[in-house]
Every structure is written in C-alpha cells, then in structure tokens.
Motif scaffolding. Structure first.
Motif, PDB file in Angstrom:
ATOM      1  N   CYS A 223     -59.926  -6.265   6.082  1.00 22.06           N
ATOM      2  CA  CYS A 223     -61.306  -6.754   5.525  1.00 22.06           C
ATOM      3  C   CYS A 223     -61.371  -8.396   5.576  1.00 22.06           C
ATOM      4  O   CYS A 223     -60.580  -8.809   4.700  1.00 22.06           O
ATOM      5  CB  CYS A 223     -61.828  -6.260   4.349  1.00 22.06           C
ATOM      6  N   PRO A 224     -61.880  -9.158   6.405  1.00 14.25           N
ATOM      7  CA  PRO A 224     -61.339 -10.485   6.453  1.00 14.25           C
ATOM      8  C   PRO A 224     -61.841 -10.930   5.092  1.00 14.25           C
ATOM      9  O   PRO A 224     -62.786 -10.484   4.402  1.00 14.25           O
ATOM     10  CB  PRO A 224     -62.625 -10.974   7.585  1.00 14.25           C
TER      11      PRO A 224
ATOM     12  N   LEU B 203     -55.168  -3.297   1.093  1.00 15.48           N
ATOM     13  CA  LEU B 203     -55.996  -3.363  -0.182  1.00 15.48           C
ATOM     14  C   LEU B 203     -56.462  -4.791  -0.218  1.00 15.48           C
ATOM     15  O   LEU B 203     -57.056  -5.218  -1.166  1.00 15.48           O
ATOM     16  CB  LEU B 203     -55.545  -2.807  -1.167  1.00 15.48           C
ATOM     17  N   TYR B 204     -56.023  -5.870   0.618  1.00 17.72           N
ATOM     18  CA  TYR B 204     -56.294  -7.145   0.774  1.00 17.72           C
ATOM     19  C   TYR B 204     -57.963  -7.337   0.756  1.00 17.72           C
ATOM     20  O   TYR B 204     -58.590  -6.642   1.632  1.00 17.72           O
ATOM     21  CB  TYR B 204     -55.598  -8.100   1.917  1.00 17.72           C
ATOM     22  N   SER B 205     -58.501  -7.968   0.008  1.00 21.03           N
ATOM     23  CA  SER B 205     -60.094  -8.488   0.162  1.00 21.03           C
ATOM     24  C   SER B 205     -60.916  -7.260  -0.281  1.00 21.03           C
ATOM     25  O   SER B 205     -62.152  -7.434  -0.051  1.00 21.03           O
ATOM     26  CB  SER B 205     -60.258  -9.067   1.535  1.00 21.03           C
TER      27      SER B 205
ATOM     28  N   VAL C   8     -60.266   4.088   4.421  1.00 21.99           N
ATOM     29  CA  VAL C   8     -59.415   3.180   3.795  1.00 21.99           C
ATOM     30  C   VAL C   8     -57.891   3.659   3.884  1.00 21.99           C
ATOM     31  O   VAL C   8     -57.830   4.732   3.642  1.00 21.99           O
ATOM     32  CB  VAL C   8     -59.792   2.836   2.362  1.00 21.99           C
ATOM     33  N   VAL C   9     -57.190   2.801   4.586  1.00 19.53           N
ATOM     34  CA  VAL C   9     -55.960   2.912   4.916  1.00 19.53           C
ATOM     35  C   VAL C   9     -55.163   2.185   3.716  1.00 19.53           C
ATOM     36  O   VAL C   9     -54.523   1.119   4.214  1.00 19.53           O
ATOM     37  CB  VAL C   9     -55.294   2.794   6.274  1.00 19.53           C
TER      38      VAL C   9
ATOM     39  N   ARG D 235     -53.932  -0.815  -8.168  1.00 15.63           N
ATOM     40  CA  ARG D 235     -53.995  -0.576  -6.832  1.00 15.63           C
ATOM     41  C   ARG D 235     -54.139   0.976  -6.715  1.00 15.63           C
ATOM     42  O   ARG D 235     -55.182   1.755  -6.193  1.00 15.63           O
ATOM     43  CB  ARG D 235     -52.966  -0.963  -5.915  1.00 15.63           C
ATOM     44  N   LEU D 236     -53.116   1.769  -7.593  1.00 10.71           N
ATOM     45  CA  LEU D 236     -53.069   3.091  -7.687  1.00 10.71           C
ATOM     46  C   LEU D 236     -54.376   3.738  -8.132  1.00 10.71           C
ATOM     47  O   LEU D 236     -54.963   4.559  -7.647  1.00 10.71           O
ATOM     48  CB  LEU D 236     -52.000   3.631  -8.310  1.00 10.71           C
ATOM     49  N   ASP D 237     -55.038   3.139  -9.268  1.00  7.77           N
ATOM     50  CA  ASP D 237     -56.186   3.738 -10.030  1.00  7.77           C
ATOM     51  C   ASP D 237     -57.398   3.523  -8.921  1.00  7.77           C
ATOM     52  O   ASP D 237     -58.172   4.308  -8.791  1.00  7.77           O
ATOM     53  CB  ASP D 237     -56.266   2.501 -10.976  1.00  7.77           C
ATOM     54  N   PHE D 238     -57.136   2.368  -8.181  1.00  6.90           N
ATOM     55  CA  PHE D 238     -58.326   1.845  -7.175  1.00  6.90           C
ATOM     56  C   PHE D 238     -58.329   3.114  -6.312  1.00  6.90           C
ATOM     57  O   PHE D 238     -59.451   3.377  -5.840  1.00  6.90           O
ATOM     58  CB  PHE D 238     -58.039   0.406  -6.487  1.00  6.90           C
ATOM     59  N   VAL D 239     -57.366   3.255  -5.665  1.00 13.91           N
ATOM     60  CA  VAL D 239     -57.138   4.533  -4.469  1.00 13.91           C
ATOM     61  C   VAL D 239     -57.694   5.694  -4.962  1.00 13.91           C
ATOM     62  O   VAL D 239     -58.396   6.580  -4.239  1.00 13.91           O
ATOM     63  CB  VAL D 239     -55.785   4.572  -4.027  1.00 13.91           C
ATOM     64  N   GLY D 240     -57.260   5.944  -6.234  1.00 17.92           N
ATOM     65  CA  GLY D 240     -57.758   7.217  -6.958  1.00 17.92           C
ATOM     66  C   GLY D 240     -59.272   7.083  -6.992  1.00 17.92           C
ATOM     67  O   GLY D 240     -59.940   8.154  -6.763  1.00 17.92           O
ATOM     68  N   GLU D 241     -59.776   6.119  -7.370  1.00 18.58           N
ATOM     69  CA  GLU D 241     -61.534   6.119  -7.523  1.00 18.58           C
ATOM     70  C   GLU D 241     -62.277   6.183  -6.106  1.00 18.58           C
ATOM     71  O   GLU D 241     -63.071   6.910  -5.961  1.00 18.58           O
ATOM     72  CB  GLU D 241     -61.711   4.609  -8.151  1.00 18.58           C
TER      73      GLU D 241
END
Length: 464
Positions: free
Chosen positions: A185-186, A205-207, A270-271, A331-337
């Motif tokens: 994601c630029p 998970l950048y940007s 999302v990867v 980051r882990l929480d974000f991916v779970g969400e």
C-alpha cells in the motif's frame, strides 16, 4: 496414466467442513478422481496403494509472497519438501519464467508459480534502481503496466513511494490491460483507497495503519514531507516504523471497522507476512543457530547476520527496542481483527528477501503466527490453501481436497487442527499427482543442504 490410492487417511479438505476419517483418495494422473469412506470406495485392481492409517491429508500449501533464491538446486526442492506446492513470486525475472516452463514440461520438479512483473515504484525509488521500474509521470506508469503484460507477468506489483495519482493511473491501466495489480500500500495512498482502486492484495503491514488513526491528518502531513534518497530503503524503513508507532498508539476501533468493511466488501486480500516482523520488530529473538539455515547458501546466511547487526539492530535506543517489541503484538491484534471482519488473510513469508526467513520452512512459521494472531487452525490453513487459490482464480482446480481438483496434497503425521505446528510433521507430498515419498523427501533435503554449502549465490537482489 498412473493411478494411486491413499487409504485410511483423515481428510482435512480446507473447505471448513469437519475432518473425515478413514477415507480413500483415488488419484489418476494429476487429478483426484474419487474421495469416499474406505468401506464405500474399493480400490480397482492394479492401482498403487499407499495405506496411511493415522495420517492426515491437507491441500498443498501456498506461499503467497516469495522472492526465490536463484538456485534450481535450492528453491524448487526446498518448497516441495515443505509441502509448498504453489508460490507467488513477487518480482519477475527471466529465470523464474524459465523454471516455470520447465516445471510445466515436467523437466523440473518444483512448485507451480504465479509471477509478478518488475516492481513499479515512484521516482526516486527506495528499491534497487537497476531492478525496479521508476515512474514519475502517468505516461510512464501506464507504460510500465503494459510492459509487465508484454513480458508475460501474471500481475503487476506496486511499491511504497508511488503517489496517489500514479497509483490511480496504474489501477486504470491494469483494468484496461486486464491484468491484476497487487503489492505494497503506497505511503501516500489510504488503505481504503487502494482497495477501492481494485488492488488485489496488500503486502505486509506497512501503511495499513494510517487511516485507522485518530491522528491521520497529522500522519499524512508527515508522510508528504518525507524525503527519501534513491535506493535508500533503510532510511525509509526507519521513518515508516516511527509513523507506525504513532499510528498504533492512536488507533481508533471505529475508524478501523470502516476500513475493514471496505476491504471485506471489495475482497481485498491482506498478506501480512508476520514472520517478517518477527525479525524486524524483535531481532534479538532471532535464532542464529537455527538448524534450518543449513538449507540456505552460506553466502546468504553470512549476509543475513551482517544485515541483522548493521541494519536492523543498528542505532536502536532502548526506547525504540521496547516500542518495536510491543509493535509486534499490535500487528498480531490487527491481523486477528482483519480476519474477524471478513477480510481475506493470506499466508506469505517474503522468503528469499528478508534475513532469516527461510524458504519453505518459514511458511509453517507464518501459519503459527496467524494462529497467534487469533485465526483458528482451520482459518490459518485456508490462508495457505483455498484463499490464495481464490485470489489466483484457480479455485476450480486448487485449494481444497475434492474430486476434480489437482492432486497437490500434503500427508501429515499429526492433526494440524489440534496444533497448527503439526503442518511441519510431513510424511509425503504429492504435486500434480506425483508422489514424493518420505525417503525421496529426505534425499531432497540432503541434496539441498549439499548445494547450499557449495552455492555462491547471493540473496535475490530483486526482492522486497
């Protein structure tokens, strides 16, 4: 045409259905032709039988983000020995296209591959200028998309320093040329805007944090002021990590829910490549004596150790170290969400590009990280099977264990739904119906170790 029967196995088909014990799979040529309870599916005479009671069968695994080490003796067998039967190569080279042609002709035993074009970035690029395509105008952006298609790419990869206008031009030209586009994601493009533009997947998970922050306006002003030199990936990485910390500490669940709803509605994948952040966020936890490093060229492991000390760890204050350790948990929480919000999460590793992310093996680490993030073991398996098959448009032939599908299969010694780490307990691998027995798999790994010890290959310079 050869026919094989796997009997007495428990099938975990990755559709979400419960496991089915005591099954028989009948494979003719490259395809699964029958699947039923052993008592209901007699094996025809003359069929090779592999009786595997107590074993578990899952679909062949997919690593949706790799940069293969450019060695025929290392990358293809290392993926297959780890049950990875499909890879998505994130930067195209003539070598990768040659490998793919050899695999398809049966001349090389390796995974099927989905291959990007050359990575397209803004000008100046933060990547290697000799390998990235730098675009500064809409005309250049559109030409880069057309060039990728002409060179046989399966998709266009976009990168971090593209402006919003150039990202939109690439999205429009990709639609015109009927070629997907995916990638970072630029920095200048909101995550929901990348999704709305039709970006197939967001890598890493950048940007991804900025439009979930209560400080979004301030953060975007800081992003606009960033001046990064040509090829200066390291400075960009450090600046982005500062922005990430300020984003996660001002995270808004309400804003995030709206962003995630957009991604879910548009089926934007999302990867997250969580194994990447295991190295970047917690470099002190990297196991320098990991015995799996025996399968990586010596020159690469030496370079990895240097990069860990002189790039990743260099200059970090105790405060930054503590922040980065905490950031991995965020980051882990974000991916779970993301998963709970219905956003398709895919398993990818960045293997071959980032230090200490080992091709093949690291996909199993990623599956474990996805479970740590809150995905169920079934959802983690689907992130490496049916979800990437859907993204590739190959769900009619890959991604589940069902009649009519290609026989890309992994036979495990233990139940991955009881413990996702059991995906590492590989007994047998089948790729396009070809069986790699435990003995052959052991020989493959031994050959890779021998090649790695003698191989002068450097890490793939086309990566990121």
């Amino acid at each position: 045409m050869h026919t094989i029967a796997l009997t007495g196995v428990t099938v975990i088909d990755a559709t979400g259905r419960p496991p089915r014990p005591d099954m028989t799979l009948l494979i003719r040529g490259q395809r699964i032709v029958a699947l039923d309870r052993r008592a209901c599916l007699p094996v025809p005479p003359g069929v090779k039988i592999l009786d595997l009671p107590g074993k578990y069968v899952i679909p062949g695994l997919v690593d949706a983000h790799v940069h293969s080490i450019p060695s025929e003796q290392i990358s293809p067998p290392l993926y297959l020995a780890n049950g990875v039967t499909t890879v998505r190569e994130m930067s195209g080279t003539p070598l990768l296209h040659r490998w793919r042609a050899q695999v398809e002709r049966g001349e090389l035993l390796g995974p099927r591959s989905i291959i990007a074009g050359h990575i397209i970035d803004g000008a100046p690029t933060i990547g290697d200028p000799a390998l990235f395509v730098e675009v500064a105008t809409e005309t250049q952006a559109r030409q880069a998309v057309r060039q990728a298609k002409e060179e046989g790419a399966d998709f266009v990869k976009v990168y971090s320093r593209l402006s919003g206008d150039l990202h939109r031009a690439i999205a429009d030209e990709a639609r015109r040329q009927r070629i997907p586009f995916a990638g970072h994601c630029p920095d200048a493009v909101p995550l929901s805007s990348a999704s709305a533009a039709g970006q197939l997947s967001i890598e890493h998970l950048y940007s991804t944090w900025y439009d979930t922050s209560t400080r979004e306006q301030e953060l975007r002003a800081r992003i606009a002021e960033l001046k990064i030199g040509r090829g200066d990936f390291v400075t960009w990485l450090r600046e982005v990590h500062r922005l990430e910390w300020d984003s996660v500490t001002s995270y808004s669940p309400r804003k995030a829910a709206a962003v995630f709803a957009t991604l879910s509605r548009n089926r934007t994948r999302v990867v997250p490549t969580l194994v990447v952040y295991g190295v970047l966020d917690r470099p002190d936890d990297v196991v320098l004596t990991d015995e799996r490093l025996a399968y990586v060229p010596v020159s690469a492991t030496e370079g990895w150790r240097w990069a860990l000390d002189n790039i990743i760890k260099a200059g970090r204050t105790p405060e930054e170290t503590a922040q980065r350790r905490a950031l991995l948990d965020r980051r882990l929480d974000f991916v779970g969400e993301l998963d709970r919000a219905g956003v398709p999460v895919l398993a990818g590793t960045d293997a071959g590009d980032l230090p200490f992310v080992i091709p093949g093996f690291s996909l199993h680490d990623e599956l474990a990280s996805l479970v740590r993030a809150g995905l169920s073991p079934m959802r983690a398996l689907q992130a490496a099977t049916i979800e990437p098959a859907r993204m590739f448009g190959l769900a009619d032939s890959l991604g589940t264990v069902e009649p009519g599908k290609i026989a890309d299969l992994v036979v495990l010694d233990a139940d991955p739904l009881a413990d996702i780490r059991n995906t590492t307990r590989i007994h047998t691998v089948l790729v396009r119906g070809r069986c790699i027995s435990p003995e052959q798999r052991a020989r493959m790994l031994a050959d890779v170790a021998s090649a790695a010890a003698a191989e002068p290959t450097e890490p793939n310079p086309a990566g990121r």
